[in-house]
Design a protein around this motif. Structure first.
Motif, PDB file in Angstrom:
ATOM      1  N   ASP A 162       0.794  -1.216   0.089  1.00  0.00           N
ATOM      2  CA  ASP A 162       0.119  -0.107   0.016  1.00  0.00           C
ATOM      3  C   ASP A 162       0.999   0.955   0.028  1.00  0.00           C
ATOM      4  N   GLU A 163       2.214   1.108   0.240  1.00  0.00           N
ATOM      5  CA  GLU A 163       3.029   2.435   0.117  1.00  0.00           C
ATOM      6  C   GLU A 163       3.603   2.561  -1.205  1.00  0.00           C
ATOM      7  N   PHE A 164       3.239   3.710  -1.984  1.00  0.00           N
ATOM      8  CA  PHE A 164       3.623   3.810  -3.334  1.00  0.00           C
ATOM      9  C   PHE A 164       4.720   5.080  -3.012  1.00  0.00           C
ATOM     10  N   GLU A 165       5.692   5.043  -4.273  1.00  0.00           N
ATOM     11  CA  GLU A 165       6.699   6.266  -4.157  1.00  0.00           C
ATOM     12  C   GLU A 165       6.511   6.777  -5.666  1.00  0.00           C
ATOM     13  N   THR A 166       6.393   7.931  -5.960  1.00  0.00           N
ATOM     14  CA  THR A 166       6.080   8.494  -7.255  1.00  0.00           C
ATOM     15  C   THR A 166       7.298   8.707  -7.928  1.00  0.00           C
ATOM     16  N   GLU A 167       8.711   8.901  -7.173  1.00  0.00           N
ATOM     17  CA  GLU A 167       9.764   8.788  -7.893  1.00  0.00           C
ATOM     18  C   GLU A 167      10.344   7.634  -8.226  1.00  0.00           C
ATOM     19  N   SER A 168      10.542   7.583  -9.718  1.00  0.00           N
ATOM     20  CA  SER A 168      11.070   6.110 -10.286  1.00  0.00           C
ATOM     21  C   SER A 168      12.683   5.995  -9.861  1.00  0.00           C
ATOM     22  N   PRO A 169      13.206   4.811  -9.595  1.00  0.00           N
ATOM     23  CA  PRO A 169      14.261   4.723  -9.340  1.00  0.00           C
ATOM     24  C   PRO A 169      15.758   5.284 -10.350  1.00  0.00           C
ATOM     25  N   ALA A 170      16.515   5.482  -9.791  1.00  0.00           N
ATOM     26  CA  ALA A 170      17.735   5.889 -10.697  1.00  0.00           C
ATOM     27  C   ALA A 170      18.278   4.762 -11.556  1.00  0.00           C
ATOM     28  N   SER A 171      18.592   5.017 -12.878  1.00  0.00           N
ATOM     29  CA  SER A 171      19.515   4.028 -13.579  1.00  0.00           C
ATOM     30  C   SER A 171      20.700   3.754 -12.847  1.00  0.00           C
ATOM     31  N   THR A 172      21.014   2.405 -12.714  1.00  0.00           N
ATOM     32  CA  THR A 172      21.928   1.641 -11.844  1.00  0.00           C
ATOM     33  C   THR A 172      22.795   0.726 -12.533  1.00  0.00           C
ATOM     34  N   LEU A 173      23.987   0.863 -12.395  1.00  0.00           N
ATOM     35  CA  LEU A 173      25.069   0.220 -12.799  1.00  0.00           C
ATOM     36  C   LEU A 173      25.485  -0.884 -11.648  1.00  0.00           C
ATOM     37  N   TRP A 174      25.061  -2.139 -11.838  1.00  0.00           N
ATOM     38  CA  TRP A 174      25.343  -3.021 -10.671  1.00  0.00           C
ATOM     39  C   TRP A 174      26.661  -3.814 -10.993  1.00  0.00           C
ATOM     40  N   VAL A 175      27.602  -3.823 -10.323  1.00  0.00           N
ATOM     41  CA  VAL A 175      29.023  -4.704 -10.725  1.00  0.00           C
ATOM     42  C   VAL A 175      29.071  -5.744  -9.824  1.00  0.00           C
ATOM     43  N   GLU A 196      23.820   5.479 -11.205  1.00  0.00           N
ATOM     44  CA  GLU A 196      24.418   5.267 -10.173  1.00  0.00           C
ATOM     45  C   GLU A 196      25.210   3.839 -10.060  1.00  0.00           C
ATOM     46  N   ILE A 197      26.405   3.795  -9.377  1.00  0.00           N
ATOM     47  CA  ILE A 197      27.140   2.278  -9.604  1.00  0.00           C
ATOM     48  C   ILE A 197      27.074   1.783  -8.093  1.00  0.00           C
ATOM     49  N   HIS A 198      26.376   0.401  -8.186  1.00  0.00           N
ATOM     50  CA  HIS A 198      26.636  -0.373  -6.840  1.00  0.00           C
ATOM     51  C   HIS A 198      27.268  -1.510  -7.102  1.00  0.00           C
ATOM     52  N   TRP A 199      28.195  -1.973  -5.958  1.00  0.00           N
ATOM     53  CA  TRP A 199      29.081  -2.996  -5.956  1.00  0.00           C
ATOM     54  C   TRP A 199      28.292  -4.043  -5.528  1.00  0.00           C
ATOM     55  N   GLY A 200      28.228  -5.178  -5.981  1.00  0.00           N
ATOM     56  CA  GLY A 200      27.311  -6.321  -5.495  1.00  0.00           C
ATOM     57  C   GLY A 200      26.332  -6.966  -6.668  1.00  0.00           C
ATOM     58  N   GLU A 201      25.664  -7.940  -6.223  1.00  0.00           N
ATOM     59  CA  GLU A 201      25.033  -8.780  -6.916  1.00  0.00           C
ATOM     60  C   GLU A 201      23.419  -8.158  -7.223  1.00  0.00           C
ATOM     61  N   LEU A 202      22.594  -7.922  -8.413  1.00  0.00           N
ATOM     62  CA  LEU A 202      21.538  -7.272  -8.336  1.00  0.00           C
ATOM     63  C   LEU A 202      20.417  -8.418  -7.707  1.00  0.00           C
ATOM     64  N   PRO A 203      19.634  -7.922  -6.774  1.00  0.00           N
ATOM     65  CA  PRO A 203      18.920  -8.993  -6.005  1.00  0.00           C
ATOM     66  C   PRO A 203      17.658  -9.171  -6.547  1.00  0.00           C
ATOM     67  N   ILE A 204      17.362  -9.202  -7.970  1.00  0.00           N
ATOM     68  CA  ILE A 204      16.463  -9.465  -8.617  1.00  0.00           C
ATOM     69  C   ILE A 204      16.688 -10.610  -9.825  1.00  0.00           C
TER      70      ILE A 204
END
Length: 204
Positions: A162-175, A196-204
């Protein structure tokens, strides 16, 4: 696909890889014969792209492209184009712009089969994974698009039903481990408009 079909697909791809390296016409002919026996055909586009697509009737095994004139060893992968709208178009654009060596596009929804066998991210017994094992062993850029569920998992965008967020997530490069050698970050930034750059495995 059966084990035999996957073995044949692998044999055909290995012969295509031989052709990519040596440009010996007999290798291409042999690959075409092997792949045709399991319902795939090879088309040559613009004199440089080897397009692998299924004959009719299709079994939704995916579409694959090899660039004979690639300047990098980069592999572009789009595992869930039917689940994540827009990811296929983005993958094709990146494949051309980054001059990648190969492009793999999944052919079915991840949930198409109740046993999970259609999910190319979870099942190793798919043509997509065979292609990955040959052409995408090291330098891989996987193209995904956020869904409501994946955005919540990846960044906590929506924490409850039931909790919505109007802002879309930023484009992200997962490394996962390291950046692919063939990935031009400046060119990627110009194509994506920042990320954005995130170090780790995409959790999806």
């Amino acid at each position: 696909p059966s084990g035999f079909e996957l073995d044949q697909f692998r044999s055909g791809l290995l012969r295509l890889d031989d052709y990519r390296l040596a440009r010996t016409a007999s290798y291409l002919a042999e690959a075409s014969q092997i792949l045709d026996s399991i319902g795939y055909r090879i088309e040559i586009l613009e004199g440089r792209y080897l397009l692998l697509r299924e004959n009719e009737p299709r079994n939704f095994g995916g579409v694959y492209v090899i660039d004979l004139n690639a300047r990098t060893n980069l592999a572009i992968e789009v595992p869930a184009p039917l689940d994540e709208r827009g990811s296929m178009a983005a993958g094709i654009s990146l494949f051309k712009a980054l001059e990648a060596q190969s492009l793999a596009i999944g052919g079915s929804m991840r949930t198409a089969n109740p046993d999970g066998s259609a999910d190319v991210l979870a099942s190793s017994q798919t043509r997509y994974q065979v292609f990955h094992q040959i052409f995408a062993t090291k330098e891989v850029l996987q193209v995904r698009r956020y869904t409501t569920q994946s955005a919540r998992l990846a960044g906590g965008i929506r924490k409850t039903p039931d909790e919505f967020e109007t802002e879309s997530p930023a484009s992200t490069l997962w490394v996962k481990r390291r950046l692919p050698d063939g990935l031009d970050l400046d060119k990627l930034k110009s194509l994506m408009g920042g990320y954005e750059i995130h170090w780790g495995e995409l959790p999806i």
